[in-house]
Design a protein around this motif. Sequence first.
Motif, PDB file in Angstrom:
ATOM      1  N   HIS A   1       0.805  -1.223   0.000  1.00 49.06           N
ATOM      2  CA  HIS A   1       0.000   0.000   0.000  1.00 49.06           C
ATOM      3  C   HIS A   1       0.840   1.276   0.000  1.00 49.06           C
ATOM      4  CE1 HIS A   1      -0.490  -0.634   4.659  1.00 49.06           C
ATOM      5  NE2 HIS A   1       0.712  -0.211   4.360  1.00 49.06           N
ATOM      6  N   HIS A   2       2.169   1.158   0.061  1.00 48.29           N
ATOM      7  CA  HIS A   2       3.049   2.329  -0.039  1.00 48.29           C
ATOM      8  C   HIS A   2       3.673   2.485  -1.425  1.00 48.29           C
ATOM      9  CE1 HIS A   2       2.651   3.267   4.150  1.00 48.29           C
ATOM     10  NE2 HIS A   2       3.133   2.100   4.536  1.00 48.29           N
ATOM     11  N   GLN A   3       3.348   1.603  -2.357  1.00 48.48           N
ATOM     12  CA  GLN A   3       3.912   1.684  -3.705  1.00 48.48           C
ATOM     13  C   GLN A   3       3.208   2.776  -4.511  1.00 48.48           C
ATOM     14  OE1 GLN A   3       6.648  -0.372  -4.166  1.00 48.48           O
ATOM     15  NE2 GLN A   3       6.101  -0.783  -2.036  1.00 48.48           N
ATOM     16  N   LEU A   4       3.890   3.262  -5.534  1.00 55.02           N
ATOM     17  CA  LEU A   4       3.243   4.173  -6.470  1.00 55.02           C
ATOM     18  C   LEU A   4       2.207   3.386  -7.261  1.00 55.02           C
ATOM     19  CD1 LEU A   4       6.385   6.060  -7.817  1.00 55.02           C
ATOM     20  CD2 LEU A   4       4.617   6.977  -6.271  1.00 55.02           C
ATOM     21  N   PRO A   5       1.044   3.979  -7.543  1.00 55.58           N
ATOM     22  CA  PRO A   5       0.028   3.240  -8.303  1.00 55.58           C
ATOM     23  C   PRO A   5       0.540   2.654  -9.610  1.00 55.58           C
ATOM     24  CG  PRO A   5      -0.926   5.222  -7.366  1.00 55.58           C
ATOM     25  CD  PRO A   5       0.557   5.280  -7.082  1.00 55.58           C
ATOM     26  N   ALA A   6       1.468   3.339 -10.274  1.00 54.10           N
ATOM     27  CA  ALA A   6       2.020   2.830 -11.533  1.00 54.10           C
ATOM     28  C   ALA A   6       2.808   1.548 -11.329  1.00 54.10           C
ATOM     29  CB  ALA A   6       2.919   3.892 -12.180  1.00 54.10           C
ATOM     30  N   ASP A   7       3.202   1.257 -10.082  1.00 54.07           N
ATOM     31  CA  ASP A   7       4.000   0.058  -9.784  1.00 54.07           C
ATOM     32  C   ASP A   7       3.185  -1.096  -9.203  1.00 54.07           C
ATOM     33  OD1 ASP A   7       6.418   1.116 -10.648  1.00 54.07           O
ATOM     34  OD2 ASP A   7       6.876   1.994  -8.689  1.00 54.07           O
ATOM     35  N   TYR A   8       1.884  -0.919  -8.997  1.00 50.78           N
ATOM     36  CA  TYR A   8       1.091  -1.969  -8.357  1.00 50.78           C
ATOM     37  C   TYR A   8       1.229  -3.308  -9.073  1.00 50.78           C
ATOM     38  CZ  TYR A   8      -1.458   1.557  -5.576  1.00 50.78           C
ATOM     39  OH  TYR A   8      -1.815   2.552  -4.730  1.00 50.78           O
ATOM     40  N   GLN A   9       0.991  -3.313 -10.383  1.00 51.58           N
ATOM     41  CA  GLN A   9       1.021  -4.586 -11.102  1.00 51.58           C
ATOM     42  C   GLN A   9       2.435  -5.151 -11.188  1.00 51.58           C
ATOM     43  OE1 GLN A   9      -1.470  -6.771 -12.246  1.00 51.58           O
ATOM     44  NE2 GLN A   9      -2.509  -5.457 -10.755  1.00 51.58           N
ATOM     45  N   ARG A  10       3.423  -4.309 -11.363  1.00 53.23           N
ATOM     46  CA  ARG A  10       4.807  -4.782 -11.396  1.00 53.23           C
ATOM     47  C   ARG A  10       5.175  -5.425 -10.056  1.00 53.23           C
ATOM     48  NH1 ARG A  10      10.291  -2.331 -11.577  1.00 53.23           N
ATOM     49  NH2 ARG A  10       9.477  -0.415 -10.703  1.00 53.23           N
TER      50      ARG A  10
END
Length: 197
Positions: free
Chosen positions: A104-113
């Motif tokens: 939950h601290h990741q950038l949204p652009a990195d969620y799937q990665r």
Amino acid sequence: YENGQDIWTGEDVMSVAARLLLETLPAGGGARVLVVGAGAGRDPALFLAAGHEVVAVDLYAHPVWRGAAARWGGRLRFEQGHFLEWAKDRGERFDAVLDAGCFHHQLPADYQRYLMAARALLLPGGRAAVCVFTPNDPEAPSFTKIIDEGRLGRYFSEADLQAELGLAGFRWERSRRLRREPCGLHYLAALIRREEP
């Protein structure tokens, strides 16, 4: 327990996802578990006490790591690094993966990665567990805000978390909604399984 949710104090709320995952592992031990966001080793200790082997990764090295690793012999290995970098081209595979409050601290652009990196480390049919912030109102939509020390925090609704995990090839098995006192924050702990292929 109050109004359909568990109420926890202190850091124990963050161990609920670990306990959900532990319930799925062989009772006699022997599984290989990856803990992402290992901190000082509270969650790894749960798996180790049950007879499992743990690789524990955290962005920051903690002073207790050396003593904890020595205590558990060859069954515990701590490694420092950002999970997305650490996971690249890793040859290891695990029976289970715990995300101890990092997703939950990741950038949204990195969620799937991020989720695909966790999935790639799981053996076929392996299970994972995540613990994320969730809105205080279970009917409220997801939102993102800056929290302590300028970190980004995503508060996932159950539907949005389930959808994000599904896109990465995980099947939702069950979840628990938790309230942490005295701060009043709400968390969602989810148990998921790697779907094939």
